[in-house]
Write a protein that holds these residues in place. Structure first.
Motif, PDB file in Angstrom:
ATOM      1  N   PHE A   1       0.815  -1.216   0.000  1.00  0.00           N
ATOM      2  CA  PHE A   1       0.000   0.000   0.000  1.00  0.00           C
ATOM      3  C   PHE A   1       0.851   1.270   0.000  1.00  0.00           C
ATOM      4  N   HIS A   2       2.112   1.123  -0.387  1.00  0.00           N
ATOM      5  CA  HIS A   2       3.025   2.268  -0.358  1.00  0.00           C
ATOM      6  C   HIS A   2       2.545   3.412  -1.250  1.00  0.00           C
ATOM      7  N   VAL A   3       1.842   3.074  -2.319  1.00  0.00           N
ATOM      8  CA  VAL A   3       1.371   4.102  -3.245  1.00  0.00           C
ATOM      9  C   VAL A   3       0.428   5.095  -2.559  1.00  0.00           C
ATOM     10  N   PHE A   4      -0.180   4.668  -1.439  1.00  0.00           N
ATOM     11  CA  PHE A   4      -1.118   5.518  -0.716  1.00  0.00           C
ATOM     12  C   PHE A   4      -0.494   6.159   0.516  1.00  0.00           C
ATOM     13  N   ARG A   5       0.838   6.264   0.547  1.00  0.00           N
ATOM     14  CA  ARG A   5       1.533   6.700   1.765  1.00  0.00           C
ATOM     15  C   ARG A   5       1.100   8.076   2.250  1.00  0.00           C
ATOM     16  N   SER A   6       0.686   8.943   1.342  1.00  0.00           N
ATOM     17  CA  SER A   6       0.285  10.289   1.754  1.00  0.00           C
ATOM     18  C   SER A   6      -1.067  10.310   2.449  1.00  0.00           C
ATOM     19  N   ARG A   7      -1.799   9.194   2.426  1.00  0.00           N
ATOM     20  CA  ARG A   7      -3.133   9.135   3.002  1.00  0.00           C
ATOM     21  C   ARG A   7      -3.147   8.537   4.406  1.00  0.00           C
ATOM     22  N   PHE A   8      -1.978   8.058   4.884  1.00  0.00           N
ATOM     23  CA  PHE A   8      -1.958   7.427   6.204  1.00  0.00           C
ATOM     24  C   PHE A   8      -2.129   8.467   7.309  1.00  0.00           C
ATOM     25  N   VAL A   9      -2.927   8.114   8.305  1.00  0.00           N
ATOM     26  CA  VAL A   9      -3.169   8.984   9.452  1.00  0.00           C
ATOM     27  C   VAL A   9      -2.955   8.184  10.735  1.00  0.00           C
ATOM     28  N   SER A  10      -2.737   8.889  11.822  1.00  0.00           N
ATOM     29  CA  SER A  10      -2.617   8.239  13.129  1.00  0.00           C
ATOM     30  C   SER A  10      -3.960   8.234  13.837  1.00  0.00           C
ATOM     31  N   VAL A  11      -4.172   7.206  14.645  1.00  0.00           N
ATOM     32  CA  VAL A  11      -5.376   7.089  15.472  1.00  0.00           C
ATOM     33  C   VAL A  11      -4.938   6.913  16.920  1.00  0.00           C
ATOM     34  N   VAL A  12      -5.378   7.812  17.770  1.00  0.00           N
ATOM     35  CA  VAL A  12      -5.056   7.759  19.199  1.00  0.00           C
ATOM     36  C   VAL A  12      -6.353   7.629  19.972  1.00  0.00           C
ATOM     37  N   HIS A  13      -6.500   6.553  20.711  1.00  0.00           N
ATOM     38  CA  HIS A  13      -7.714   6.343  21.511  1.00  0.00           C
ATOM     39  C   HIS A  13      -7.903   7.514  22.480  1.00  0.00           C
ATOM     40  N   PRO A  14      -9.124   7.974  22.661  1.00  0.00           N
ATOM     41  CA  PRO A  14      -9.361   9.115  23.564  1.00  0.00           C
ATOM     42  C   PRO A  14      -8.874   8.892  24.990  1.00  0.00           C
ATOM     43  N   ARG A  15      -8.725   7.638  25.399  1.00  0.00           N
ATOM     44  CA  ARG A  15      -8.275   7.359  26.763  1.00  0.00           C
ATOM     45  C   ARG A  15      -6.789   7.021  26.832  1.00  0.00           C
ATOM     46  N   ALA A  16      -6.039   7.318  25.785  1.00  0.00           N
ATOM     47  CA  ALA A  16      -4.573   7.236  25.830  1.00  0.00           C
ATOM     48  C   ALA A  16      -4.011   8.594  26.225  1.00  0.00           C
ATOM     49  N   TYR A  17      -2.750   8.618  26.659  1.00  0.00           N
ATOM     50  CA  TYR A  17      -2.099   9.886  26.990  1.00  0.00           C
ATOM     51  C   TYR A  17      -0.868  10.070  26.115  1.00  0.00           C
ATOM     52  N   ILE A  18      -0.793  11.196  25.438  1.00  0.00           N
ATOM     53  CA  ILE A  18       0.361  11.558  24.628  1.00  0.00           C
ATOM     54  C   ILE A  18       0.936  12.853  25.192  1.00  0.00           C
ATOM     55  N   ALA A  19       2.205  12.831  25.615  1.00  0.00           N
ATOM     56  CA  ALA A  19       2.827  14.049  26.142  1.00  0.00           C
ATOM     57  C   ALA A  19       2.880  15.116  25.053  1.00  0.00           C
ATOM     58  N   PRO A  20       2.700  16.381  25.421  1.00  0.00           N
ATOM     59  CA  PRO A  20       2.717  17.459  24.421  1.00  0.00           C
ATOM     60  C   PRO A  20       3.991  17.506  23.584  1.00  0.00           C
ATOM     61  N   SER A  21       5.105  17.088  24.152  1.00  0.00           N
ATOM     62  CA  SER A  21       6.380  17.145  23.427  1.00  0.00           C
ATOM     63  C   SER A  21       6.663  15.878  22.619  1.00  0.00           C
ATOM     64  N   ALA A  22       5.801  14.868  22.715  1.00  0.00           N
ATOM     65  CA  ALA A  22       5.996  13.633  21.953  1.00  0.00           C
ATOM     66  C   ALA A  22       5.638  13.867  20.489  1.00  0.00           C
ATOM     67  N   LEU A  23       6.259  13.100  19.598  1.00  0.00           N
ATOM     68  CA  LEU A  23       5.999  13.216  18.167  1.00  0.00           C
ATOM     69  C   LEU A  23       5.476  11.897  17.629  1.00  0.00           C
ATOM     70  N   LEU A  24       4.280  11.925  17.047  1.00  0.00           N
ATOM     71  CA  LEU A  24       3.688  10.772  16.385  1.00  0.00           C
ATOM     72  C   LEU A  24       3.664  11.025  14.887  1.00  0.00           C
ATOM     73  N   ASN A  25       4.307  10.156  14.124  1.00  0.00           N
ATOM     74  CA  ASN A  25       4.299  10.269  12.677  1.00  0.00           C
ATOM     75  C   ASN A  25       3.066   9.581  12.097  1.00  0.00           C
ATOM     76  N   PRO A  26       2.772   9.794  10.810  1.00  0.00           N
ATOM     77  CA  PRO A  26       1.540   9.254  10.219  1.00  0.00           C
ATOM     78  C   PRO A  26       1.456   7.731  10.301  1.00  0.00           C
ATOM     79  N   GLY A  27       0.235   7.242  10.528  1.00  0.00           N
ATOM     80  CA  GLY A  27      -0.020   5.807  10.536  1.00  0.00           C
ATOM     81  C   GLY A  27       0.161   5.119  11.870  1.00  0.00           C
ATOM     82  N   VAL A  28       0.441   5.869  12.929  1.00  0.00           N
ATOM     83  CA  VAL A  28       0.630   5.301  14.262  1.00  0.00           C
ATOM     84  C   VAL A  28      -0.732   5.011  14.904  1.00  0.00           C
ATOM     85  N   PHE A  29      -0.806   3.906  15.645  1.00  0.00           N
ATOM     86  CA  PHE A  29      -1.998   3.624  16.451  1.00  0.00           C
ATOM     87  C   PHE A  29      -1.603   3.543  17.913  1.00  0.00           C
ATOM     88  N   VAL A  30      -2.285   4.322  18.756  1.00  0.00           N
ATOM     89  CA  VAL A  30      -2.075   4.293  20.205  1.00  0.00           C
ATOM     90  C   VAL A  30      -3.394   3.873  20.840  1.00  0.00           C
TER      91      VAL A  30
END
Length: 211
Positions: free
Chosen positions: A82-111
């Motif tokens: 699915f590399h041809v669609f690489r620009s369409r990947f997005v990250s999904v973070v569950h509302p009950r997860a915690y991500i520090a403000p200074s953390a960096l999530l790149n496209p396609g990550v699931f938390v």
């Protein structure tokens, strides 16, 4: 907004549920020979390749919904298709997860639900930080890594691409782990792992085999 989830198994359902909580409408992309999911729309992979414009909807995204239990290379091979669609990947973070403000999530990550990503952590594309896991400060999680439920990475840990950290495993501070490694459930990694494509079990973790 529509989200295309690649996969049909348990992990795909977890991703889909979190995505729906974020307001997405979910469509699964599966191989034509796979069993259909019990919920959500479905399109076959063969249809997708014949009609790639389906991913060109203005607000549509895509995410990998294939997990890994001992076979990290499966996820890598799917992403390559699915590399041809690489620009369409997005990250999904569950509302009950915690991500520090200074953390960096790149496209396609699931938390997942209950996970914690700490200060200045960096998560590369297509990684999974699964339910209740901890990725502490300054960790670098490379592409495609799967941090299984309940795992703990202390500060400044580096995990090589497409590695699988098993359920409940622990990695002490400052450790580096090579690419395509499988760390078994409940293992404790106390020293660097520099052997790519290998499996490690135990307390402390020891080399068991090369993949």
């Amino acid at each position: 907004m529509r989200l295309f989830v690649i996969g049909h198994g348990g992990h795909a359902k977890v991703v889909a549920e979190a995505a729906r909580l974020l307001g997405y409408s979910v469509t699964f992309i599966i191989h034509e020979t796979q069993k259909l999911p019990t919920d959500g729309d479905v399109i076959e992979e063969t249809f997708l390749h014949k009609h790639p414009q389906i991913l060109m909807e203005a607000d549509a995204g895509i995410i990998l919904g294939v997990g890994s239990v001992g076979y990290p290379e499966i996820r890598r091979k799917v992403i390559e298709k699915f590399h041809v669609f690489r620009s369409r990947f997005v990250s999904v973070v569950h509302p009950r997860a915690y991500i520090a403000p200074s953390a960096l999530l790149n496209p396609g990550v699931f938390v997942a639900m209950g996970a914690l990503v700490g200060t200045s952590a960096r998560i590369e594309p297509h990684a999974i930080v699964n339910s209740g896991s901890i990725v502490d400060h300054d960790c670098h999680i490379h592409q495609g890594v799967h941090i299984a439920p309940g795992s703990t990475l202390s500060g400044n840990v580096s995990i090589g691409e497409w590695t699988h950290i098993g359920i409940g495993a622990k990695v002490i501070q400052g450790i580096q782990i090579a690419a395509s490694v499988v760390v078994g459930a409940g293992a404790v990694v106390t020293r660097p792992i520099d052997v790519e494509s290998s499996t490690w079990w135990g307390v402390p973790a020891k080399l068991q085999k090369r993949l």
